[in-house]
Design an enzyme around this catalytic site. Structure first.
Site, PDB file in Angstrom:
ATOM      1  N   SER A   1      35.315  88.488  41.545  1.00  0.00           N
ATOM      2  CA  SER A   1      33.833  88.436  41.241  1.00  0.00           C
ATOM      3  C   SER A   1      33.548  88.681  39.665  1.00  0.00           C
ATOM      4  CB  SER A   1      33.138  89.731  41.865  1.00  0.00           C
ATOM      5  OG  SER A   1      33.464  90.787  41.203  1.00  0.00           O
TER       6      SER A   1
ATOM      7  N   ASP B   1      27.100  99.953  38.756  1.00  0.00           N
ATOM      8  CA  ASP B   1      26.096  99.518  38.561  1.00  0.00           C
ATOM      9  C   ASP B   1      24.594 100.081  39.340  1.00  0.00           C
ATOM     10  OD1 ASP B   1      26.644  97.763  36.470  1.00  0.00           O
ATOM     11  OD2 ASP B   1      26.997  96.191  37.909  1.00  0.00           O
TER      12      ASP B   1
ATOM     13  N   ARG C   1      22.372  96.743  32.076  1.00  0.00           N
ATOM     14  CA  ARG C   1      21.643  96.994  33.128  1.00  0.00           C
ATOM     15  C   ARG C   1      20.300  97.863  32.857  1.00  0.00           C
ATOM     16  NH1 ARG C   1      23.918  93.481  35.191  1.00  0.00           N
ATOM     17  NH2 ARG C   1      25.876  93.750  36.571  1.00  0.00           N
TER      18      ARG C   1
ATOM     19  N   ASP D   1      24.951  87.115  47.479  1.00  0.00           N
ATOM     20  CA  ASP D   1      24.722  88.426  48.093  1.00  0.00           C
ATOM     21  C   ASP D   1      23.093  88.446  47.905  1.00  0.00           C
ATOM     22  OD1 ASP D   1      27.245  88.417  48.145  1.00  0.00           O
ATOM     23  OD2 ASP D   1      27.578  90.117  46.603  1.00  0.00           O
TER      24      ASP D   1
END
Length: 407
Positions: free
Chosen positions: A179, A125, A96, A16
């Site tokens: 994922s 996210d 994050r 990605d």
């Protein structure tokens, strides 16, 4: 408004973000600076450098942030005993803000006026990254490709990659079974084989833990030392924050500890199913609870437990840099001043049990609690204590009787 000329991309080197890198260059005409964070995900990061170089990137940052991650983000969160919706130890959420922080720092260093992430428009996210960006630089431009481009399927991504000569890992040729996001605190697996919440997760999903059934038949005992609410040693050996969490991950993983199958409420409004593994964090949370049991006053401990769900929700939703989180952190940290001592734990087939705790600042008084004869507690005093606390209940019942109310 002129478009950004230079952008810092949060880059993993996976499919990605490799596509995003090319898309930023080809479709948007940006000069791309890549930033890859080593948060203890357990992957070799040099391939990300080589892939970025192959795509013509001149400024590449690969930063080892493991110690900062545990010291400045995981440990403060552990002081709060933070869990979201009663179960989730916030492993993705807490990573994050650090990534956002470092991205903004790099943007300032290289003169970029934009940052970019690879989060989709369905998840949490995107919110976490962007709240972090804007809190640290209110004027920064944010590029979120998944909200802009038309590459909205795995097939289109693969076609784009092949067209532009982007390396595709063999397991990405078809649809990936799930994922994964990983760091030193946890692994998170979502999607595909896990999308039916009524189907048990297959064993191959788990990466850091053996199944409890396959764990050793003999328990493992460890002692964790604490100073001011932070773990500082295992079995008397002093360790840095990241080293300690790494060691706990190994101990927990070997004993099948830290697995969680959770159907959670995302900030964006939908429910999602995730499989989490937090072996070291699960042990650490239990140990921290143990040292608080012997060192914290009841009133402070109960208030802290009332604040915790709000604190956890702030982290989950991306508000690490908010004033309310900092206010709560100040209160939490103040409560930890004397949370020092050792906790002994038993690890066995997926479970963590506290079997001992000791502290130089213990509030436990065996003289007061003993069932044997003592000279420090007059049991007759309890009668007055009970009557005073029962007074409002007695008056309430008397009133109801007078009113003919049968309760």
């Amino acid at each position: 408004m002129s478009k950004p000329k230079k952008v810092v991309l949060a880059y993993s080197g996976g499919l990605d973000t490799s596509i995003i890198l090319k898309w930023l260059q080809e479709e948007k005409g940006y000069e791309v600076v890549t930033f890859t964070a080593d948060l203890g995900q357990g992957e070799e990061l040099e391939p990300a450098r080589r892939k970025a170089e192959a795509q013509g990137v001149k400024e590449i940052f690969i930063d080892d942030l493991r110690e900062e991650f545990v010291r400045d983000f995981v440990f403060p969160m552990m002081r709060a005993n933070a869990v979201y919706e009663g179960l989730y130890l916030l492993g993705t959420s807490i990573a994050r803000p650090l990534i956002s922080k470092r991205q903004i720092e790099i943007a300032h260093m290289v003169g970029a006026d934009a940052v970019c992430h690879g989060a989709t428009g369905k998840g949490n996210d995107q919110v976490r990254f962007e709240l972090g960006y804007y809190a640290l630089d209110p004027d920064i431009k944010v590029i979120a490709p998944w909200r802009e481009w038309d590459l909205n399927s795995r097939t289109k991504l693969l076609e784009y990659a092949e067209k532009h000569g982007i390396e595709i890992a063999k397991d990405k040729r078809g649809e990936a079974p799930f994922s994964v996001d990983a760091n030193l605190l946890h692994t998170s697996s979502e999607g595909k084989a896990l999308e039916d919440p009524n189907e048990e997760a297959p064993e191959f999903v788990y990466q850091r833990t053996v199944s409890p059934e396959e764990a050793p038949d003999k328990p493992t005992y460890i002692t964790i030392g604490f100073e001011k609410g932070d773990a500082v040693s295992i079995d008397g050996e002093a360790m840095s924050p990241a080293t300690l969490l790494t060691a706990l991950n190994k101990l927990g993983g070997d004993n099948g500890i830290g697995r969680l199958d959770l159907l959670e409420n995302r900030f964006v409004g939908m429910k999602s199913r995730g499989i989490y593994e937090t072996p070291g964090g699960t042990i650490l949370l239990m140990a921290h609870r143990g040292i608080e049991q012997i060192t914290m006053d009841k009133g402070a401990a109960h208030l802290k437990d009332e604040l915790m769900p709000k604190y956890a929700e702030l982290i989950y939703n991306g508000y690490w840099f908010s004033p309310e989180r900092e206010m709560l952190q100040a209160a939490i940290d103040a409560s930890q001043e004397l949370v020092t001592g050792t906790v002994r734990l038993k690890l066995y087939k997926g479970s963590v049990d506290i079997v001992g705790r000791d502290s130089p600042y213990s509030l436990y008084s065996q003289e007061h609690v003993t069932f044997e004869e003592d000279d420090v507690y007059d049991q007759a005093d309890a009668g007055g204590f009970i009557k005073i606390n029962a007074l409002r209940l007695r008056l309430l019942k008397a009133r109801d009787r007078k009113a003919g109310k049968n309760t």
